[in-house]
Scaffold this motif. Structure first.
Motif, PDB file in Angstrom:
ATOM      1  N   LEU A  73       0.702  -1.233  -0.149  1.00  0.00           N
ATOM      2  CA  LEU A  73       0.157  -0.015   0.028  1.00  0.00           C
ATOM      3  C   LEU A  73       0.847   1.350  -0.154  1.00  0.00           C
ATOM      4  O   LEU A  73       1.834   1.446   0.913  1.00  0.00           O
ATOM      5  N   VAL A  74       0.640   2.216  -0.774  1.00  0.00           N
ATOM      6  CA  VAL A  74       1.222   3.567  -0.970  1.00  0.00           C
ATOM      7  C   VAL A  74       0.313   4.383  -1.075  1.00  0.00           C
ATOM      8  O   VAL A  74      -0.947   4.303  -0.696  1.00  0.00           O
ATOM      9  N   CYS A  75       0.767   5.805  -1.298  1.00  0.00           N
ATOM     10  CA  CYS A  75      -0.255   6.790  -1.444  1.00  0.00           C
ATOM     11  C   CYS A  75      -0.677   7.205  -2.561  1.00  0.00           C
ATOM     12  O   CYS A  75      -1.746   7.837  -2.752  1.00  0.00           O
ATOM     13  N   THR A  76       0.195   7.053  -3.656  1.00  0.00           N
ATOM     14  CA  THR A  76      -0.277   7.729  -5.136  1.00  0.00           C
ATOM     15  C   THR A  76       0.098   6.788  -6.478  1.00  0.00           C
ATOM     16  O   THR A  76       0.784   5.743  -5.964  1.00  0.00           O
ATOM     17  N   GLY A  77      -0.590   7.039  -7.425  1.00  0.00           N
ATOM     18  CA  GLY A  77      -0.170   6.058  -8.406  1.00  0.00           C
ATOM     19  C   GLY A  77       1.141   6.416  -8.968  1.00  0.00           C
ATOM     20  O   GLY A  77       1.677   5.198  -9.145  1.00  0.00           O
ATOM     21  N   SER A  78       1.664   7.461  -8.721  1.00  0.00           N
ATOM     22  CA  SER A  78       3.306   7.523  -9.186  1.00  0.00           C
ATOM     23  C   SER A  78       4.071   6.702  -8.272  1.00  0.00           C
ATOM     24  O   SER A  78       5.215   6.128  -8.890  1.00  0.00           O
ATOM     25  N   GLU A  79       3.703   6.691  -6.964  1.00  0.00           N
ATOM     26  CA  GLU A  79       4.572   5.959  -5.958  1.00  0.00           C
ATOM     27  C   GLU A  79       4.178   4.584  -6.478  1.00  0.00           C
ATOM     28  O   GLU A  79       5.057   3.594  -6.200  1.00  0.00           O
ATOM     29  N   ALA A  80       2.952   4.000  -6.653  1.00  0.00           N
ATOM     30  CA  ALA A  80       2.934   2.581  -7.128  1.00  0.00           C
ATOM     31  C   ALA A  80       3.640   2.129  -8.425  1.00  0.00           C
ATOM     32  O   ALA A  80       4.212   1.147  -8.277  1.00  0.00           O
ATOM     33  N   ASN A  81       3.765   2.990  -9.371  1.00  0.00           N
ATOM     34  CA  ASN A  81       4.413   2.618 -10.470  1.00  0.00           C
ATOM     35  C   ASN A  81       6.011   2.631 -10.235  1.00  0.00           C
ATOM     36  O   ASN A  81       6.845   1.792 -10.751  1.00  0.00           O
ATOM     37  N   ASP A  82       6.286   3.689  -9.429  1.00  0.00           N
ATOM     38  CA  ASP A  82       7.704   3.741  -9.013  1.00  0.00           C
ATOM     39  C   ASP A  82       8.256   2.398  -8.322  1.00  0.00           C
ATOM     40  O   ASP A  82       9.367   1.959  -8.581  1.00  0.00           O
ATOM     41  N   LEU A  83       7.146   1.916  -7.493  1.00  0.00           N
ATOM     42  CA  LEU A  83       7.676   0.743  -6.673  1.00  0.00           C
ATOM     43  C   LEU A  83       7.864  -0.472  -7.603  1.00  0.00           C
ATOM     44  O   LEU A  83       8.532  -1.329  -7.453  1.00  0.00           O
ATOM     45  N   ALA A  84       6.557  -0.679  -8.493  1.00  0.00           N
ATOM     46  CA  ALA A  84       6.594  -1.485  -9.299  1.00  0.00           C
ATOM     47  C   ALA A  84       7.769  -1.732 -10.286  1.00  0.00           C
ATOM     48  O   ALA A  84       8.295  -2.807 -10.764  1.00  0.00           O
ATOM     49  N   LEU A  85       8.265  -0.333 -10.715  1.00  0.00           N
ATOM     50  CA  LEU A  85       9.501  -0.452 -11.634  1.00  0.00           C
ATOM     51  C   LEU A  85      10.620  -0.916 -10.623  1.00  0.00           C
ATOM     52  O   LEU A  85      11.724  -1.849 -11.310  1.00  0.00           O
ATOM     53  N   ARG A  86      10.848  -0.584  -9.548  1.00  0.00           N
ATOM     54  CA  ARG A  86      12.107  -0.927  -8.839  1.00  0.00           C
ATOM     55  C   ARG A  86      11.837  -2.425  -8.549  1.00  0.00           C
ATOM     56  O   ARG A  86      13.008  -3.249  -8.494  1.00  0.00           O
ATOM     57  N   MET A  87      10.564  -2.957  -8.142  1.00  0.00           N
ATOM     58  CA  MET A  87      10.387  -4.439  -8.009  1.00  0.00           C
ATOM     59  C   MET A  87      10.852  -5.232  -9.225  1.00  0.00           C
ATOM     60  O   MET A  87      11.435  -6.120  -8.902  1.00  0.00           O
ATOM     61  N   ALA A  88      10.490  -4.780 -10.435  1.00  0.00           N
ATOM     62  CA  ALA A  88      10.725  -5.456 -11.461  1.00  0.00           C
ATOM     63  C   ALA A  88      12.280  -5.603 -11.798  1.00  0.00           C
ATOM     64  O   ALA A  88      12.986  -6.634 -12.252  1.00  0.00           O
ATOM     65  N   ARG A  89      12.967  -4.539 -11.754  1.00  0.00           N
ATOM     66  CA  ARG A  89      14.334  -4.452 -11.786  1.00  0.00           C
ATOM     67  C   ARG A  89      15.302  -5.162 -10.849  1.00  0.00           C
ATOM     68  O   ARG A  89      16.031  -5.906 -11.264  1.00  0.00           O
ATOM     69  N   GLN A  90      14.735  -5.288  -9.736  1.00  0.00           N
ATOM     70  CA  GLN A  90      15.405  -5.836  -8.633  1.00  0.00           C
ATOM     71  C   GLN A  90      15.300  -7.367  -8.923  1.00  0.00           C
ATOM     72  O   GLN A  90      16.084  -8.088  -8.549  1.00  0.00           O
ATOM     73  N   VAL A  91      14.063  -7.723  -8.914  1.00  0.00           N
ATOM     74  CA  VAL A  91      13.779  -9.241  -9.009  1.00  0.00           C
ATOM     75  C   VAL A  91      14.500  -9.816 -10.265  1.00  0.00           C
ATOM     76  O   VAL A  91      14.850 -10.969 -10.368  1.00  0.00           O
ATOM     77  N   THR A  92      14.480  -9.020 -11.425  1.00  0.00           N
ATOM     78  CA  THR A  92      14.964  -9.716 -12.719  1.00  0.00           C
ATOM     79  C   THR A  92      16.677  -9.489 -12.968  1.00  0.00           C
ATOM     80  O   THR A  92      17.156  -9.920 -13.565  1.00  0.00           O
ATOM     81  N   GLY A  93      17.019  -8.409 -11.805  1.00  0.00           N
ATOM     82  CA  GLY A  93      18.415  -8.265 -12.208  1.00  0.00           C
ATOM     83  C   GLY A  93      18.674  -7.583 -13.397  1.00  0.00           C
ATOM     84  O   GLY A  93      19.951  -7.104 -13.839  1.00  0.00           O
ATOM     85  N   ARG A  94      17.924  -6.855 -14.169  1.00  0.00           N
ATOM     86  CA  ARG A  94      18.005  -6.109 -15.277  1.00  0.00           C
ATOM     87  C   ARG A  94      17.356  -4.626 -15.222  1.00  0.00           C
ATOM     88  O   ARG A  94      16.708  -4.222 -14.162  1.00  0.00           O
TER      89      ARG A  94
END
Length: 991
Positions: free
Chosen positions: A659-680
């Motif tokens: 849970l976050v506060c804004t859509g921008s935060e949500a997409n920022d977290l999703a981007l961070r998550m994808a990069r961290q999990v894939t290593g790309r």
């Protein structure tokens, strides 16, 4: 062959010259062969439209008798205009083969004079269903140019005529006995009284030759435009005060108008912009215009009383109804309004405040704040009289010890209505102060005065030194007669029972007026926002007069104050919608309200997903704030039950929530998550997409990094072709468009793999919003996700704009395409305006993200946010709003398609559920974007009470994403208003 069809407005006769005689005159005198002719109407002359064998068109005028001074005068006027103002749309005299322009004709025992003139095509203003303000302003400008040219004519006619405004009183007096209706005779007498007061001033005003007959039969408009294309008939041209020209034009502009004074102001504004009027001239325009209509009405009543005069009936058909409206407009109010139209300010006639007086009532006075920004009506339906009564009664009791009051020129929610312009503008502002008192209680007179009238509102005249002012009293049973003189403190009467049981109960409304004509009109009880400046000049605040308590805390900030303060304290990059933004102070359901109580249908606010000020949201937020609000690292039930509820709306394996506060935060977290999990690090995005405003997601938002001030794409961002079936390479005619657009995603993914930089993720909105409401073709996301996953990347669905049932057929947008993403982000709809957003992913990805670095969000998932989020889901699911979005959206889409069939500016309409777009183009073949027009449409429809705004790669798509409680009735308001705006824009242009 000859045509003798009767034109509208004619008497159905062929006139003194037969068709054969007309043809002979044209052949013998002008060398023209007539192919077709048509009889036209006219007061005196016979008028015929002529088409010759060569296709040329003319007007033939035949006048009984011999050549006289009046004809020679008209000849001089037309000859002067032809040389002095050749650009004016005035007919030109055609000389006969002899060179003469006045040709004697003998027909049997009759003698006539023929004149041949150029034909001016167009439609008479009288025949137009609507006469928009721009057309009337153009009429004023043309009238001014005509007056300027005629003012240079060094000649005068030898005699006057019955339509000379200077002698209107004489002609009206002679004709008035033929008016049978006593009320009509009385209103003519009243209006001619205005004329008598200004008539002596005419001799001292600038003078010259004027046309003096710019009536609605004598002005032509070019078909399909708002351009004046013809000024006809100079027979009434005179040397007189030049202001009579604009007065006559104003007179006929006021016919058939819901708001005659607005029409008058438009004409005067146009005239003044070309030929500036003096303040003395402005002062006489309205009385002169009203007198001209009295002249028209009474003269034609007299003439038709003794003969069946069809032309006369047509001339006065609309005059009497217009006069009945005009007679209710006080000349002083008209003068202030016309001065404002010309840019002249007017000093307050009574100063800022009324004279101090004794209290009108003995009870304690309590302010009842009904303003849109006030608190009193927060929890009730202000359109429900019973609900209003309940809160007023709670404040005032039985009114035996407390009397309520409302303030002068205060807007009232009880008067709120959809904003509009021109005659449709709602009257939302109270004129005068009101006392909410008990029926039968005494009303005292604060200041000594004389009773003038007790019919309608009671009117009293007061003296303040050498000055005089008037008061009107509504809702009082007056116990006196006209002529009675009362001292301060004397009882004027008692509070009258209201005619029906309104929410406010018994009301005494008091107005302090600067002029006698305002009191006699009588004044309105409520006025429009556009009229407030004039009423500020002509009235005084009754606060001191009635002994009301002074305003506490100073005045509220108005829209201009707020805009100025915002500009001072906010960065220019934080732009507000609109060039002239409304100052919103309240929302309710699908409506927004500005500081004046004007309503705006909200067709853009997917933030307030379940409606503005939804009482269930308000109640749950208030209740939770009273109990607990803290950060999400503490244990509390709300965060657990809310996330469980949220996951229940999603397909497996999406089950872990951040849970976050804004859509921008949500997409920022999703981007961070994808990069961290894939290593790309590399990410694939769709051209034109927007995913938020943090530094990271700006880098995957082509809408921003390619837009004004953009820095270009980061090297790790890779665009795929926007799957736009309207503008893209694979259009609607291509049944395999989804697969073809997905093939581009596959090509980019393969390229990245080949380059040794395979993608971490592909992120896509499920329906592209900021890119222009792009609806994906079937199969697009399925093919795109398959290609990305084949390259080892994750698929992220951005549901910030379109989720939570908005698309109607499915709860989440990605479900429309039959796919399940690896990560889904959501935002705006979750909190109905409260800042709550979320990222939901699989357990596998969530566990891989947990590499020891803690993730924490202070406000994300706090107890209040979770309570609100749960209630939003309750409402969407419990009230069937997803199903409503499907039904209303389908109706909306079809209504927009119907609108497209009528307006070439609409190139495309598209959407799903309650997320739609209207793409405006200048050419349906080239698809040239109509960005300027789109912005103009949004500004104009806002002024008509509908909120919508452009978006898209070319800023030419009107985005429609209203609250989910939008209904078919709101669709009808939207499309009806848009239809009017587009129709008006087509005629006026979009500058």
């Amino acid at each position: 062959m000859y045509s003798t069809d009767t034109a509208p407005g004619s008497e159905g006769t062929e006139g003194p010259l037969t068709p054969a005689e007309v043809a002979r005159v044209l052949h013998d005198e002008y060398g023209l062969d007539v192919a077709e002719q048509k009889e036209l109407g006219g007061e005196v002359d016979q008028n015929r439209w002529i088409r010759t064998s060569t296709g040329d068109e003319f007007l033939l005028k035949a006048s009984m008798g011999d050549v006289d001074d009046a004809m020679r005068w008209q000849e001089r006027v037309l000859a002067h205009l032809a040389t002095d103002a050749p650009d004016l749309p005035v007919p030109r005299l055609i000389p006969a083969t002899s060179g003469a322009t006045l040709v004697p004709v003998v027909s049997g025992d009759g003698r006539y004079v023929a004149r041949l003139l150029t034909w001016l095509p167009g439609t008479m203003i009288a025949e137009l269903e609507e006469q928009p303000e721009t057309l009337l302003t153009e009429l004023g400008r043309v009238a001014a140019r005509l007056t300027q040219s005629l003012g240079r004519l060094d000649s005068k006619p030898s005699q006057s005529h019955a339509w000379d405004l200077r002698t209107a009183h004489v002609v009206v007096d002679e004709a008035l006995p033929f008016v049978e209706d006593g009320d009509d005779r009385e209103l003519v007498a009243r209006v001619m009284g205005w004329f008598e007061r200004v008539r002596p001033r005419l001799a001292g005003l600038p003078a010259g030759v004027v046309h003096q007959d710019l009536n609605d039969f004598n002005v032509l408009v070019e078909s399909g435009t708002e351009r004046i294309n013809g000024i006809l008939d100079v027979a009434d041209a005179l040397h007189t005060a030049r202001v009579t020209e604009v007065a006559v034009a104003v007179a006929y502009a006021m016919l058939r108008k819901a708001d005659p004074l607005s029409a008058a102001a438009a004409v005067v504004r146009g005239f003044h912009s070309v030929a500036p009027l003096s303040e003395d001239e402005i002062a006489v325009i309205f009385p002169l215009a009203a007198a001209r209509l009295c002249l028209n009405a009474t003269v034609w009543t007299r003439r038709t009383s003794s003969s069946d005069h069809a032309y006369g009936r047509s001339r006065m058909q609309y005059t009497w109804p217009a006069l009945r409206k005009i007679a209710r407009i006080a000349p002083s109010f008209a003068e202030v309004s016309l001065r404002a139209a010309c840019g002249f300010s007017t000093p307050r006639a009574l100063g800022e405040a009324s004279p101090a007086g004794r209290p009108a009532v003995a009870e304690a006075l309590i302010e009842v704040d009904l303003s849109p920004a006030g608190d009193l009506l927060d929890d009730v339906d202000w359109s429900d009289a019973g609900a209003v009564a309940s809160v007023v009664d709670a404040l005032l009791g039985d009114r035996t010890t407390r009397v309520g009051f409302t303030r002068h020129l205060a807007p009232s929610l009880l008067l709120s209505a959809q904003r509009a312009t021109g005659p449709a503008e709602p009257a939302t502002v109270q004129l005068g102060s009101a006392l909410l008192a008990r029926v039968g209680s005494a009303v005292g007179l604060p200041v000594a005065g004389e009773v003038v009238s007790v019919a309608g509102p009671a009117v009293l005249r007061h003296a303040a030194g050498a000055a005089t002012y008037w008061t009107s009293w509504w809702g009082v049973d007056v116990s006196h007669q006209p002529g009675d003189r009362l001292d301060a403190g004397d009882q004027l009467g008692t509070v009258a029972a209201p005619p029906e049981k309104p929410g406010l109960g018994a009301v005494v409304q008091v107005q302090v007026l600067a002029t006698e004509d305002l009191a006699a009109a009588p004044p309105p009880r409520r006025v429009r926002v556009s009229e407030v400046p004039a009423w500020q000049v002509l009235t005084a605040d009754p606060e001191r007069f009635l002994g009301l308590p002074a305003r506490a805390g100073g005045r509220r900030l108005d829209g201009e104050d707020v805009a100025a303060l915002r500009d001072r304290r906010l960065a220019r990059s934080q732009r507000a919608y609109y060039r002239r933004p409304p100052n919103f102070v309240r929302g309710r359901g699908v409506w927004l309200y500005d500081e004046y109580g004007r309503g705006y249908l909200d067709a853009i606010n997917n933030v307030t997903h379940v409606g503005h000020a939804n009482p269930r949201i308000v109640d749950v937020a208030t209740a939770q704030m009273k109990k607990l609000n803290t950060n999400s690292r503490f244990l509390y039930e709300g965060i657990a039950t809310y996330t469980e509820r949220l996951v229940s709306t999603l397909p497996a394996p999406l089950e872990v929530v951040f849970l976050v506060c804004t859509g921008s935060e949500a997409n920022d977290l999703a981007l961070r998550m994808a990069r961290q999990v894939t290593g790309r690090t590399d990410v694939m995005v769709i051209d034109g997409a927007y995913h938020g405003n943090t530094a990271a997601v700006m880098g995957i938002s082509p809408n921003r990094y390619k837009g004004p001030g953009g820095r270009g794409a980061p090297p790790t961002t890779h665009e795929v072709v926007r799957p736009d079936v309207y503008r893209g390479p694979h259009g609607r005619g291509e049944p395999d468009a989804g697969r073809l657009y997905a093939a581009d995603v596959a090509a980019v993914a393969r390229r990245l793999v080949d380059e040794g930089r395979p993608p971490a993720a592909f992120i896509a909105e499920s329906l592209m919003g900021t890119a222009g409401n792009i609806v994906f073709p079937d199969g697009y996301l399925r093919g795109a996700f398959e290609a990305v996953r084949a390259a080892g990347g994750l698929c992220i669905s951005d549901e910030v704009q379109v989720g939570v049932g908005r698309l109607g057929s499915h709860f989440w947008g990605f479900q429309v395409q039959g796919v399940v993403p690896d990560i889904v982000t959501m935002g705006k709809p979750l909190g109905n305006g409260h800042p709550i957003a979320a990222v939901v992913t699989t357990r596998e990805i969530a566990d891989a993200f947990d590499d020891g670095v803690k993730y924490f969000n202070t406000f994300g998932g706090n107890p209040v946010s979770c309570a609100i989020g749960t209630t939003v889901l309750d409402i969407v699911q419990g009230d069937g709003l997803q199903e409503r979005a499907a039904e209303v959206g389908a109706y909306f889409l079809q209504s927009l398609r119907d609108l497209k069939a009528r307006h070439e500016l609409i190139g495309d309409v598209r959407g799903r559920g309650l997320y739609l777009g209207i793409e405006l183009v200048r050419n349906r073949d080239t698809l040239e974007p109509a960005a300027r027009e789109a912005m103009a449409v949004s500004e104009r429809i806002k002024d008509a009470g509908v909120v919508v705004y452009p978006t898209g790669a070319h800023d030419n798509v009107l985005k429609i994403k209203p609250p989910m409680i939008f209904g078919p009735e709101h669709v009808d308001i939207f499309t009806g208003t848009l239809d009017q705006v587009l129709t008006r824009g087509r005629a006026e242009g979009w500058n």
